[in-house]
Each structure stands twice: as C-alpha cells, then as structure tokens.
Design a protein around this motif. Structure first.
Motif, PDB file in Angstrom:
ATOM      1  N   VAL A  74     -42.459  99.464 -12.641  1.00 54.29           N
ATOM      2  CA  VAL A  74     -41.307  99.224 -13.504  1.00 54.29           C
ATOM      3  C   VAL A  74     -40.261  98.416 -12.742  1.00 54.29           C
ATOM      4  O   VAL A  74     -39.831  98.816 -11.664  1.00 54.29           O
ATOM      5  N   THR A  75     -39.850  97.290 -13.292  1.00 50.82           N
ATOM      6  CA  THR A  75     -38.884  96.429 -12.616  1.00 50.82           C
ATOM      7  C   THR A  75     -37.495  97.057 -12.642  1.00 50.82           C
ATOM      8  O   THR A  75     -37.222  98.013 -13.374  1.00 50.82           O
ATOM      9  N   SER A  76     -36.601  96.471 -11.865  1.00 54.39           N
ATOM     10  CA  SER A  76     -35.238  96.996 -11.753  1.00 54.39           C
ATOM     11  C   SER A  76     -34.497  96.955 -13.087  1.00 54.39           C
ATOM     12  O   SER A  76     -33.541  97.705 -13.296  1.00 54.39           O
ATOM     13  N   ASP A  77     -34.911  96.079 -14.007  1.00 55.97           N
ATOM     14  CA  ASP A  77     -34.260  96.016 -15.317  1.00 55.97           C
ATOM     15  C   ASP A  77     -34.346  97.345 -16.061  1.00 55.97           C
ATOM     16  O   ASP A  77     -33.449  97.689 -16.845  1.00 55.97           O
ATOM     17  N   PHE A  78     -35.448  98.072 -15.846  1.00 55.86           N
ATOM     18  CA  PHE A  78     -35.693  99.302 -16.602  1.00 55.86           C
ATOM     19  C   PHE A  78     -35.737 100.550 -15.731  1.00 55.86           C
ATOM     20  O   PHE A  78     -35.823 101.663 -16.262  1.00 55.86           O
ATOM     21  N   GLU A  79     -35.679 100.390 -14.416  1.00 51.48           N
ATOM     22  CA  GLU A  79     -35.790 101.543 -13.521  1.00 51.48           C
ATOM     23  C   GLU A  79     -34.594 102.472 -13.700  1.00 51.48           C
ATOM     24  O   GLU A  79     -33.447 102.045 -13.625  1.00 51.48           O
ATOM     25  N   PRO A  80     -34.842 103.752 -13.964  1.00 49.14           N
ATOM     26  CA  PRO A  80     -33.721 104.699 -14.132  1.00 49.14           C
ATOM     27  C   PRO A  80     -32.908 104.822 -12.847  1.00 49.14           C
ATOM     28  O   PRO A  80     -33.436 104.693 -11.735  1.00 49.14           O
TER      29      PRO A  80
ATOM     30  N   LYS B 197     -30.644  97.432 -22.910  1.00 45.59           N
ATOM     31  CA  LYS B 197     -30.751  96.008 -22.554  1.00 45.59           C
ATOM     32  C   LYS B 197     -30.945  95.167 -23.818  1.00 45.59           C
ATOM     33  O   LYS B 197     -30.352  94.091 -23.962  1.00 45.59           O
ATOM     34  N   GLY B 198     -31.769  95.653 -24.738  1.00 45.00           N
ATOM     35  CA  GLY B 198     -32.011  94.912 -25.969  1.00 45.00           C
ATOM     36  C   GLY B 198     -30.788  94.817 -26.854  1.00 45.00           C
ATOM     37  O   GLY B 198     -30.607  93.840 -27.584  1.00 45.00           O
TER      38      GLY B 198
END
Length: 327
Positions: free
Chosen positions: A170-176, A203-204
């Motif tokens: 999971v990339t940093s965009d979605f990492e909790p 994000k969306g």
C-alpha cells in the motif's frame, strides 16, 4: 480454502452481511427512492446479489461488471432477470470508472477478492467516489486476511515482517497513520484496512465541493477468507440533517458513522436441532443461558464459542437456512 472457492449460496456469513446491506438500503429508502436507482456490481457466476436487490428493493436497472470472459459467459447463461445489462467484453473496475457516465442515482458495489492488487483497488475506490453525486451509494469489499502478507520461520518477527510487506503493498497515499506491528494482528488487520479505505475515500473527495461521504456501516466476516465490507453514501452537505431525520439510520444497531472498527459477523456452525433450541430462547436469551440450556458450547474453544454465539444472537434474523431440495 479461499472464500471465493466456496459456492456463494453456502457462505452463511456473507449471506448475513448481504442481508444487513439490504436492511441499510431499506432505511435509506425512507429518504431516497431506492427502486429508481441503478445497481452496478460484480455478479459472480450465480448473480446472487442482483437477484436479492431486485427481489427485496425492486431495483430494475442493473449493470454487471466482469473481467473474466469465462465467468461472463457463465453469468449470461445464469442470467436471472431481463433487467440486467452486461457490459461488452471483459471489464475491470478501472475500465468501468474510466468509461462509465454517472448519469443516474446509483448503488455501486465493488467486491474485490484479490489481496495482491490492494493498492490498485484503493486507487479505484478513490476515483470512484470522486465521480459520485448526492444520493449515490457505494459498498466496497476487500480481502482482510493478514496471512496473505506471508510468513517466516521466526514467529517472533512475523508481525514486523508483515508490517514491511503491507507498506510495500500500500503506497503512502493510502497507508493509515500510526501503523505498528500490532496493526498486522489478524483481529486488528481489518481495522487497519478500513483506515486505508477511509483514506482512499478522503483522497477521492478532496477535490469535490458541497458533498461529503457519510459512512453507513462496516463489517468483517469469514467464509474461508476474512473479508471487510464498508458502505457509504454521498450527500449534499446541506441535506445531511434531513437524511438522518428521515432515515433514523444512526439509530440502527449496525450503524457505523466513523468507520473506526468493523462489526464482526462470524457465526457458529449449528445443527438444525441446535438452532431451533437456541432460537426458542431469543431475542432475550443470553450466552450463559443458551450454554446452560444446551449443556455444551459450540466451537473449538469456549472463548471463540462465546463470541460467535453472541454474534448469532445479534444476527440470527438474517442467518440463512440451508437444506436439500429436489427439483
């Protein structure tokens, strides 16, 4: 055995979760006319969700998405309703989002089963919600089995290893935020994944004005593989109070307005005789009273048996009966 290898109609925990999804839509129907919606989802070989939503909510505008050509052919053979449209050719969630015109109130259910594609799935979720409008409803299913992150010989370092693998997945965009090794424990991992999904939704919605996503419910269940589901609705911020006043969905026992922790649906395997005796004691009977009445606990250990029986007490009205039928 994977969840997807079990025939859909023999997955009792998923059946309960689907029943609760329908309950949530019935409540939303007090504010928005669900029968006028378009339902979009992955049908699977048997199209069970399409049948249920049509039968229970009278939805008669349906679109099926399928990337596997053989499954698509099987779906067309098993097509249960004339109101289901199949998109031409193999179509993934990404293809659908890229090509579809969101021109009608919709219920979109993306039922993802692959674990290794999680980051792509989160990206699809983010792009999906950015296309939704007031009244649109979405439901997401993700594989929440942390064992898919892999294993090593040294058990003392297993959670550290899985944490590293999750960060690769999971990339940093979605990492909790605030991930720890404890976040990878089997019981905690669905909460971790739910936070990643929440980040994808945020994000969306970041570039969208005047509307917001309102979480409705989140569940974790297991019929082979542990799965996480989350349902939300997009609402005009100015109409949010009206929505709650009409639906009273925030009073629903399974409402989860913050997506902090999914409610667990893991029910015991019961014989017909056991179930009949237990249901005679419901809705008022406690676990202890049921345990004493039976004279034994149902499960491999009493701790898990208590948890599963308490779940059954909560969900028994949605728990399916299975039996042999001669056609």
């Amino acid at each position: 055995m994977s969840g997807t290898s079990i025939p859909y109609h023999l997955r009792p925990n998923k059946a309960v979760e689907r029943g609760l999804f329908i309950q949530s839509l019935r409540k939303i129907n007090k504010c928005l006319n669900i029968s006028d919606y378009r339902y979009i989802g992955f049908g699977g070989p048997f199209m069970e969700d399409f049948k249920a939503l049509h039968n229970e909510l009278r939805i008669s505008d349906m679109v099926c998405i399928e990337i596997d050509e053989n499954v698509r052919l099987r779906q067309q053979f098993n097509k249960p309703l004339s109101c289901i449209d199949f998109l031409e050719g193999a179509c993934s969630a990404t293809d659908f989002i890229n090509e579809y015109e969101f021109d009608k109130e919709s219920i979109v259910w993306f039922d993802f089963v692959s674990f290794k594609d999680m980051n792509h799935q989160l990206s699809d979720i983010s792009r999906l919600v950015s296309n939704l409008c007031h009244g649109d409803i979405f439901k997401i299913t993700l594989n929440a089995n942390s064992a898919n992150l892999g294993t090593i010989d040294d058990e003392t370092k297993l959670m550290e290893y899985r944490l590293e693998k999750f960060k690769e997945l999971v990339t940093s965009d979605f990492e909790p935020h605030g991930l720890t090794e404890e976040s990878m424990y089997s019981k905690v991992f669905p909460c971790t994944l739910l936070k990643a999904l929440d980040r994808a939704v945020a994000k969306g919605m970041a570039s969208v004005e005047n509307v917001e996503v309102v979480p409705i419910c989140a569940f974790v269940y297991e019929d082979g593989q542990k799965m996480l589901t989350a349902t939300g609705i997009v609402l005009d911020s100015s109409k949010k109070d009206e929505f709650f006043a009409k639906t009273h969905i925030d009073m629903w026992p399974y409402y989860s307005g913050d997506w902090e922790e999914p409610k667990n649906i893991t029910l015991p395997a019961l014989s017909a005789r056991e179930r009949l005796q237990i249901e005679q004691m419901l809705p008022d009977g406690s676990y202890k009273e049921i345990r004493d009445s039976l004279g034994f606990y149902i499960g491999s250990g009493e701790r898990s048996a208590k948890e599963q029986m308490e779940n059954f007490i909560s969900y028994y009205r949605s728990f399916p009966w299975f039996g042999k039928v001669a056609l």
